[in-house]
Design a protein around this motif. Structure first.
Motif, PDB file in Angstrom:
ATOM      1  N   ASP A   1       0.789  -1.088   0.012  1.00 22.93           N
ATOM      2  CA  ASP A   1       0.073   0.088  -0.065  1.00 22.93           C
ATOM      3  C   ASP A   1       1.033   1.178  -0.088  1.00 22.93           C
ATOM      4  O   ASP A   1       1.957   1.322   0.609  1.00 22.93           O
ATOM      5  CB  ASP A   1      -0.997   0.011   1.219  1.00 22.93           C
ATOM      6  N   HIS A   2       0.642   2.237  -0.687  1.00 16.15           N
ATOM      7  CA  HIS A   2       1.239   3.491  -0.617  1.00 16.15           C
ATOM      8  C   HIS A   2       0.118   4.564  -1.019  1.00 16.15           C
ATOM      9  O   HIS A   2      -0.468   4.607  -2.061  1.00 16.15           O
ATOM     10  CB  HIS A   2       2.046   3.491  -1.938  1.00 16.15           C
ATOM     11  N   GLU A   3      -0.075   5.263   0.121  1.00 15.62           N
ATOM     12  CA  GLU A   3      -1.061   6.291  -0.145  1.00 15.62           C
ATOM     13  C   GLU A   3      -0.333   7.721  -0.164  1.00 15.62           C
ATOM     14  O   GLU A   3      -0.124   8.071   0.813  1.00 15.62           O
ATOM     15  CB  GLU A   3      -2.218   6.321   1.116  1.00 15.62           C
TER      16      GLU A   3
ATOM     17  N   ILE B   1       1.697   7.305   3.376  1.00 19.18           N
ATOM     18  CA  ILE B   1       1.429   6.426   4.400  1.00 19.18           C
ATOM     19  C   ILE B   1       1.690   5.231   3.377  1.00 19.18           C
ATOM     20  O   ILE B   1       1.012   5.126   2.394  1.00 19.18           O
ATOM     21  CB  ILE B   1       0.159   6.308   4.896  1.00 19.18           C
ATOM     22  N   PHE B   2       2.418   4.205   4.274  1.00 15.88           N
ATOM     23  CA  PHE B   2       2.796   2.873   3.378  1.00 15.88           C
ATOM     24  C   PHE B   2       2.684   1.643   4.330  1.00 15.88           C
ATOM     25  O   PHE B   2       2.797   1.796   5.473  1.00 15.88           O
ATOM     26  CB  PHE B   2       4.050   3.093   2.681  1.00 15.88           C
ATOM     27  N   THR B   3       2.640   0.918   3.501  1.00 14.35           N
ATOM     28  CA  THR B   3       2.540  -0.600   4.155  1.00 14.35           C
ATOM     29  C   THR B   3       3.449  -1.513   3.471  1.00 14.35           C
ATOM     30  O   THR B   3       3.358  -1.696   2.372  1.00 14.35           O
ATOM     31  CB  THR B   3       1.090  -1.508   4.272  1.00 14.35           C
TER      32      THR B   3
ATOM     33  N   LEU C   1       3.688  -7.322   8.602  1.00 19.05           N
ATOM     34  CA  LEU C   1       3.427  -6.096   7.936  1.00 19.05           C
ATOM     35  C   LEU C   1       4.004  -4.850   8.631  1.00 19.05           C
ATOM     36  O   LEU C   1       3.934  -4.886   9.956  1.00 19.05           O
ATOM     37  CB  LEU C   1       1.873  -5.774   7.656  1.00 19.05           C
ATOM     38  N   ALA C   2       4.661  -3.800   7.934  1.00 13.40           N
ATOM     39  CA  ALA C   2       5.176  -2.583   8.684  1.00 13.40           C
ATOM     40  C   ALA C   2       4.561  -1.601   7.898  1.00 13.40           C
ATOM     41  O   ALA C   2       4.398  -1.116   6.631  1.00 13.40           O
ATOM     42  CB  ALA C   2       6.670  -2.758   8.374  1.00 13.40           C
ATOM     43  N   HIS C   3       3.860  -0.688   8.952  1.00 11.61           N
ATOM     44  CA  HIS C   3       3.159   0.423   8.365  1.00 11.61           C
ATOM     45  C   HIS C   3       3.767   1.739   8.713  1.00 11.61           C
ATOM     46  O   HIS C   3       4.230   1.877  10.069  1.00 11.61           O
ATOM     47  CB  HIS C   3       1.688   0.292   9.292  1.00 11.61           C
ATOM     48  N   GLY C   4       3.990   2.562   7.750  1.00 14.93           N
ATOM     49  CA  GLY C   4       4.584   3.734   8.174  1.00 14.93           C
ATOM     50  C   GLY C   4       4.283   5.047   7.470  1.00 14.93           C
ATOM     51  O   GLY C   4       3.425   4.857   6.697  1.00 14.93           O
ATOM     52  N   ARG C   5       4.718   6.227   7.803  1.00 15.03           N
ATOM     53  CA  ARG C   5       4.703   7.381   7.171  1.00 15.03           C
ATOM     54  C   ARG C   5       6.094   7.938   6.936  1.00 15.03           C
ATOM     55  O   ARG C   5       6.911   7.923   7.899  1.00 15.03           O
ATOM     56  CB  ARG C   5       4.033   8.555   8.161  1.00 15.03           C
ATOM     57  N   ALA C   6       6.119   8.345   5.621  1.00 20.48           N
ATOM     58  CA  ALA C   6       7.413   8.826   5.205  1.00 20.48           C
ATOM     59  C   ALA C   6       7.363  10.351   4.612  1.00 20.48           C
ATOM     60  O   ALA C   6       6.288  10.479   3.950  1.00 20.48           O
ATOM     61  CB  ALA C   6       8.046   8.027   4.111  1.00 20.48           C
ATOM     62  N   MET C   7       8.300  10.911   4.683  1.00 19.46           N
ATOM     63  CA  MET C   7       8.448  12.561   3.912  1.00 19.46           C
ATOM     64  C   MET C   7       9.847  12.138   3.224  1.00 19.46           C
ATOM     65  O   MET C   7      10.945  12.034   3.854  1.00 19.46           O
ATOM     66  CB  MET C   7       8.605  13.637   4.814  1.00 19.46           C
TER      67      MET C   7
ATOM     68  N   GLU D   1       6.707   5.263  12.232  1.00 18.15           N
ATOM     69  CA  GLU D   1       5.542   4.383  12.209  1.00 18.15           C
ATOM     70  C   GLU D   1       4.380   5.090  11.974  1.00 18.15           C
ATOM     71  O   GLU D   1       4.211   6.290  12.579  1.00 18.15           O
ATOM     72  CB  GLU D   1       5.771   3.619  13.633  1.00 18.15           C
ATOM     73  N   ALA D   2       3.479   4.694  11.265  1.00 24.45           N
ATOM     74  CA  ALA D   2       2.454   5.418  10.941  1.00 24.45           C
ATOM     75  C   ALA D   2       1.446   5.455  12.300  1.00 24.45           C
ATOM     76  O   ALA D   2       1.333   4.459  12.978  1.00 24.45           O
ATOM     77  CB  ALA D   2       1.437   4.412   9.852  1.00 24.45           C
ATOM     78  N   PRO D   3       0.533   6.416  12.220  1.00 22.15           N
ATOM     79  CA  PRO D   3      -0.491   6.411  13.367  1.00 22.15           C
ATOM     80  C   PRO D   3      -1.549   5.708  13.363  1.00 22.15           C
ATOM     81  O   PRO D   3      -1.700   4.873  12.577  1.00 22.15           O
ATOM     82  CB  PRO D   3      -0.742   7.832  13.309  1.00 22.15           C
TER      83      PRO D   3
END
Length: 155
Positions: free
Chosen positions: A92-94, A110-112, A125-131, A153-155
């Motif tokens: 996933d890539h939002e 936001i990615f998974t 699965l690893a969920h995160g937020r990236a800039m 880590e994504a909220p």
């Protein structure tokens, strides 16, 4: 009435100076989106050279705490070690935000990532937020390269 004219002028100037997608060439936007997809595809294949080609030689990645990767050689070492033990696939890539300014673009998303361990352990699965900050870079296959990244880590 005298007060409203300066306020209107300030509002026009403020909104007129904001970057918009209309100020970005369609080719630049398409090339950057191709870059982000190519990075994700490179991870899915475990293709270290392809991933590195889309990163600037002076890349720095911040993954929290003391986990900082500086430069392509450090990336190469880390990716090679990681792919020896696991397969990583962005499932996933939002896209949250994409802003262009001159020869720079900043993406937040936001990615998974699905991590499949080669030792037979169950996938995780690893969920995160990236800039990620991208710069135009002539040696990149797409014309853009990642130069800075912060992930959490994504909220």
């Amino acid at each position: 009435m005298k007060t409203i004219i300066p306020l209107l002028l300030m509002a026009i100037l403020a909104f007129g100076c904001q970057p918009t997608d209309n100020m970005v060439s369609a080719a630049d936007k398409k090339a950057l989106l191709k870059t982000t997809q190519a990075i994700r595809d490179g991870f899915a294949r475990g293709d270290v050279p392809a991933i590195l080609a889309l990163h600037h030689p002076e890349v720095i990645k911040y993954f929290g705490g003391k986990n900082v990767v500086i430069g392509r050689e450090a990336m190469k070492k880390g990716l090679t070690e990681m792919f020896a033990h696991s397969k990583m696939e962005f499932v996933d890539h939002e896209l949250e935000s994409l802003v262009f300014h001159d020869n720079t673009a900043v993406e937040t998303s936001i990615f998974t990532i699905k991590v499949t361990h080669k030792n037979g352990a169950p996938p995780t699965l690893a969920h995160g937020r990236a800039m990620v900050v991208y710069v135009k870079y002539k040696d990149s296959p797409t014309g853009w390269a990642s130069i800075r990244e912060m992930a959490q880590e994504a909220p």
